[in-house]
Design a protein around this motif. Structure first.
Motif, PDB file in Angstrom:
ATOM      1  N   GLY A   4      -1.949  31.326 -18.035  1.00  0.00           N
ATOM      2  CA  GLY A   4      -2.410  31.085 -16.710  1.00  0.00           C
ATOM      3  C   GLY A   4      -3.571  30.378 -16.166  1.00  0.00           C
ATOM      4  N   ARG A   5      -4.723  29.939 -17.186  1.00  0.00           N
ATOM      5  CA  ARG A   5      -5.476  29.674 -16.960  1.00  0.00           C
ATOM      6  C   ARG A   5      -5.812  28.053 -17.538  1.00  0.00           C
ATOM      7  NH1 ARG A   5      -6.175  33.062 -13.549  1.00  0.00           N
ATOM      8  NH2 ARG A   5      -7.351  34.806 -13.614  1.00  0.00           N
ATOM      9  N   GLN A   6      -6.543  27.592 -17.109  1.00  0.00           N
ATOM     10  CA  GLN A   6      -7.127  26.117 -17.585  1.00  0.00           C
ATOM     11  C   GLN A   6      -8.392  26.431 -18.250  1.00  0.00           C
ATOM     12  OE1 GLN A   6      -6.775  22.809 -14.758  1.00  0.00           O
ATOM     13  NE2 GLN A   6      -7.831  21.386 -16.212  1.00  0.00           N
ATOM     14  N   PHE A   7      -8.637  25.677 -19.305  1.00  0.00           N
ATOM     15  CA  PHE A   7      -9.945  25.790 -20.079  1.00  0.00           C
ATOM     16  C   PHE A   7     -10.392  24.464 -20.562  1.00  0.00           C
ATOM     17  CE2 PHE A   7      -7.476  29.452 -20.699  1.00  0.00           C
ATOM     18  CZ  PHE A   7      -8.238  30.527 -20.755  1.00  0.00           C
ATOM     19  N   ARG A   8     -11.599  24.408 -20.451  1.00  0.00           N
ATOM     20  CA  ARG A   8     -12.549  23.029 -21.127  1.00  0.00           C
ATOM     21  C   ARG A   8     -13.619  23.197 -21.725  1.00  0.00           C
ATOM     22  NH1 ARG A   8     -12.920  20.052 -16.354  1.00  0.00           N
ATOM     23  NH2 ARG A   8     -14.932  21.208 -16.014  1.00  0.00           N
ATOM     24  N   ILE A   9     -13.558  22.991 -23.184  1.00  0.00           N
ATOM     25  CA  ILE A   9     -14.737  23.200 -23.831  1.00  0.00           C
ATOM     26  C   ILE A   9     -15.391  21.947 -24.100  1.00  0.00           C
ATOM     27  CG2 ILE A   9     -15.322  24.143 -25.957  1.00  0.00           C
ATOM     28  CD1 ILE A   9     -12.833  25.442 -25.947  1.00  0.00           C
ATOM     29  N   VAL A  10     -16.701  21.646 -23.778  1.00  0.00           N
ATOM     30  CA  VAL A  10     -17.359  20.666 -23.941  1.00  0.00           C
ATOM     31  C   VAL A  10     -18.416  20.843 -24.833  1.00  0.00           C
ATOM     32  CG1 VAL A  10     -18.892  18.902 -22.698  1.00  0.00           C
ATOM     33  CG2 VAL A  10     -17.257  19.596 -21.603  1.00  0.00           C
TER      34      VAL A  10
ATOM     35  N   GLU B 169      -0.761  21.476 -23.001  1.00  0.00           N
ATOM     36  CA  GLU B 169      -1.484  20.500 -22.508  1.00  0.00           C
ATOM     37  C   GLU B 169      -2.822  20.419 -23.413  1.00  0.00           C
ATOM     38  OE1 GLU B 169      -1.410  20.111 -18.356  1.00  0.00           O
ATOM     39  OE2 GLU B 169       0.360  21.495 -18.334  1.00  0.00           O
ATOM     40  N   VAL B 170      -2.670  20.617 -24.837  1.00  0.00           N
ATOM     41  CA  VAL B 170      -4.107  20.596 -25.459  1.00  0.00           C
ATOM     42  C   VAL B 170      -4.394  19.014 -25.422  1.00  0.00           C
ATOM     43  CG1 VAL B 170      -5.251  20.673 -27.500  1.00  0.00           C
ATOM     44  CG2 VAL B 170      -3.784  22.464 -26.739  1.00  0.00           C
ATOM     45  N   ARG B 171      -5.642  18.723 -24.913  1.00  0.00           N
ATOM     46  CA  ARG B 171      -6.249  17.374 -24.987  1.00  0.00           C
ATOM     47  C   ARG B 171      -7.561  17.044 -25.320  1.00  0.00           C
ATOM     48  NH1 ARG B 171      -1.497  16.679 -23.820  1.00  0.00           N
ATOM     49  NH2 ARG B 171      -0.307  16.198 -22.003  1.00  0.00           N
ATOM     50  N   PHE B 172      -7.842  16.235 -26.082  1.00  0.00           N
ATOM     51  CA  PHE B 172      -9.183  15.990 -26.725  1.00  0.00           C
ATOM     52  C   PHE B 172      -9.865  14.430 -26.002  1.00  0.00           C
ATOM     53  CE2 PHE B 172      -7.596  18.469 -30.032  1.00  0.00           C
ATOM     54  CZ  PHE B 172      -8.727  18.874 -30.491  1.00  0.00           C
ATOM     55  N   SER B 173     -11.102  14.627 -25.765  1.00  0.00           N
ATOM     56  CA  SER B 173     -11.840  13.430 -24.993  1.00  0.00           C
ATOM     57  C   SER B 173     -13.064  13.279 -25.556  1.00  0.00           C
ATOM     58  CB  SER B 173     -11.559  13.188 -23.416  1.00  0.00           C
ATOM     59  OG  SER B 173     -12.092  14.207 -22.971  1.00  0.00           O
TER      60      SER B 173
ATOM     61  N   GLU C 207      -8.943  34.953 -22.066  1.00  0.00           N
ATOM     62  CA  GLU C 207     -10.023  34.609 -20.926  1.00  0.00           C
ATOM     63  C   GLU C 207     -11.504  35.173 -21.378  1.00  0.00           C
ATOM     64  OE1 GLU C 207      -9.405  36.242 -16.856  1.00  0.00           O
ATOM     65  OE2 GLU C 207      -9.650  34.106 -16.562  1.00  0.00           O
ATOM     66  N   SER C 208     -11.491  36.466 -22.089  1.00  0.00           N
ATOM     67  CA  SER C 208     -12.846  36.880 -22.328  1.00  0.00           C
ATOM     68  C   SER C 208     -13.546  36.035 -23.636  1.00  0.00           C
ATOM     69  CB  SER C 208     -12.743  38.507 -22.721  1.00  0.00           C
ATOM     70  OG  SER C 208     -12.273  38.643 -24.042  1.00  0.00           O
ATOM     71  N   GLU C 209     -12.660  35.786 -24.543  1.00  0.00           N
ATOM     72  CA  GLU C 209     -13.132  35.068 -25.593  1.00  0.00           C
ATOM     73  C   GLU C 209     -13.689  33.602 -25.064  1.00  0.00           C
ATOM     74  OE1 GLU C 209     -13.752  35.450 -28.882  1.00  0.00           O
ATOM     75  OE2 GLU C 209     -13.708  37.607 -27.963  1.00  0.00           O
ATOM     76  N   PHE C 210     -13.025  33.016 -23.958  1.00  0.00           N
ATOM     77  CA  PHE C 210     -13.250  31.759 -23.780  1.00  0.00           C
ATOM     78  C   PHE C 210     -13.827  31.732 -22.232  1.00  0.00           C
ATOM     79  CE2 PHE C 210     -10.321  30.902 -27.037  1.00  0.00           C
ATOM     80  CZ  PHE C 210     -10.677  29.871 -27.997  1.00  0.00           C
ATOM     81  N   LEU C 211     -14.302  32.733 -21.821  1.00  0.00           N
ATOM     82  CA  LEU C 211     -14.744  32.941 -20.229  1.00  0.00           C
ATOM     83  C   LEU C 211     -15.607  31.408 -19.697  1.00  0.00           C
ATOM     84  CD1 LEU C 211     -14.393  34.419 -17.899  1.00  0.00           C
ATOM     85  CD2 LEU C 211     -16.460  35.918 -18.676  1.00  0.00           C
ATOM     86  N   ALA C 212     -16.349  31.503 -20.649  1.00  0.00           N
ATOM     87  CA  ALA C 212     -17.554  30.240 -20.268  1.00  0.00           C
ATOM     88  C   ALA C 212     -16.764  28.914 -19.841  1.00  0.00           C
ATOM     89  CB  ALA C 212     -18.297  30.158 -21.362  1.00  0.00           C
ATOM     90  N   HIS C 213     -15.617  28.808 -20.648  1.00  0.00           N
ATOM     91  CA  HIS C 213     -14.960  27.498 -20.452  1.00  0.00           C
ATOM     92  C   HIS C 213     -13.746  27.347 -19.548  1.00  0.00           C
ATOM     93  CE1 HIS C 213     -17.492  26.747 -23.773  1.00  0.00           C
ATOM     94  NE2 HIS C 213     -16.848  27.886 -24.337  1.00  0.00           N
ATOM     95  N   VAL C 214     -13.218  28.604 -18.797  1.00  0.00           N
ATOM     96  CA  VAL C 214     -12.424  28.870 -17.694  1.00  0.00           C
ATOM     97  C   VAL C 214     -13.015  27.709 -16.742  1.00  0.00           C
ATOM     98  CG1 VAL C 214     -11.179  29.936 -15.934  1.00  0.00           C
ATOM     99  CG2 VAL C 214     -11.737  31.135 -18.088  1.00  0.00           C
ATOM    100  N   VAL C 215     -11.899  26.698 -16.289  1.00  0.00           N
ATOM    101  CA  VAL C 215     -12.093  25.689 -15.349  1.00  0.00           C
ATOM    102  C   VAL C 215     -11.601  26.510 -13.857  1.00  0.00           C
ATOM    103  CG1 VAL C 215     -11.349  23.658 -14.381  1.00  0.00           C
ATOM    104  CG2 VAL C 215     -11.433  23.820 -16.842  1.00  0.00           C
ATOM    105  N   LEU C 216     -12.672  26.328 -13.017  1.00  0.00           N
ATOM    106  CA  LEU C 216     -12.493  27.124 -11.556  1.00  0.00           C
ATOM    107  C   LEU C 216     -12.157  26.008 -10.620  1.00  0.00           C
ATOM    108  CD1 LEU C 216     -16.144  28.829 -11.822  1.00  0.00           C
ATOM    109  CD2 LEU C 216     -13.777  30.072 -12.006  1.00  0.00           C
TER     110      LEU C 216
END
Length: 156
Positions: free
Chosen positions: A54-60, A36-40, A119-128
């Motif tokens: 098992g996690r959702q990530f969002r990098i802005v 489910e890789v998406r760009f907006s 998760e540690s590499e992208f921790l800031a971007h984990v969607v809660l």
């Protein structure tokens, strides 16, 4: 998990189009097993969202703007040539996306080598739960702790 090799992508950042760098990021994430890789994009902000482990990530990310480019800031008053401004902004944007692609490669390579977890590499971007990211939640807490000079109180 796929082996990770992006050596062919290392070169001058402005020789790749924005589309090629975005495609590289998408293919790297998909090759790693993300779904489910998406760009907006909205205004000067671009977002990349994906699911993995098992996690959702969002990098802005905030895209380069003419007033944020040192060469343009210096010469904006002197240069009234919109073509020059557009060209410099295009090159800066290409370099920006290339750098983002390389940073994504580095994170995925660290995970593939067992140096870190996704998760540690992208921790800031984990969607809660509640659709906010870890950085959205923690940025004000960290800022407040520094202002107060005290360890933050993080309630569960």
């Amino acid at each position: 998990m796929a082996t990770f090799d992006s050596r062919s992508f290392y070169t001058r950042g402005d020789s790749f189009s924005v589309g090629a760098s975005r495609e590289h990021v998408e293919q790297s994430l998909l090759g790693f097993g993300a779904t489910e890789v998406r760009f907006s994009q909205r205004g000067h902000l671009s977002a990349i969202a994906f699911r993995a482990c098992g996690r959702q990530f969002r990098i802005v990310i905030s895209l380069p703007q003419p007033d944020g480019i040192p060469a343009l800031r210096r010469n904006l008053a002197e240069v009234d040539d919109r073509g020059v401004t557009a060209k410099v902004l295009d090159l800066t944007t290409r370099r920006f996306w290339h750098a983002f692609a390389l940073s994504t490669d580095a994170k995925l390579a660290a995970v593939a080598a067992g140096v870190a977890t996704l998760e540690s590499e992208f921790l800031a971007h984990v969607v809660l739960p509640g659709n906010r990211t870890v950085i959205d939640e923690l940025e004000p807490v960290i800022a407040s702790a520094y202002r107060a000079g005290k360890r933050p109180s993080i309630s569960a």
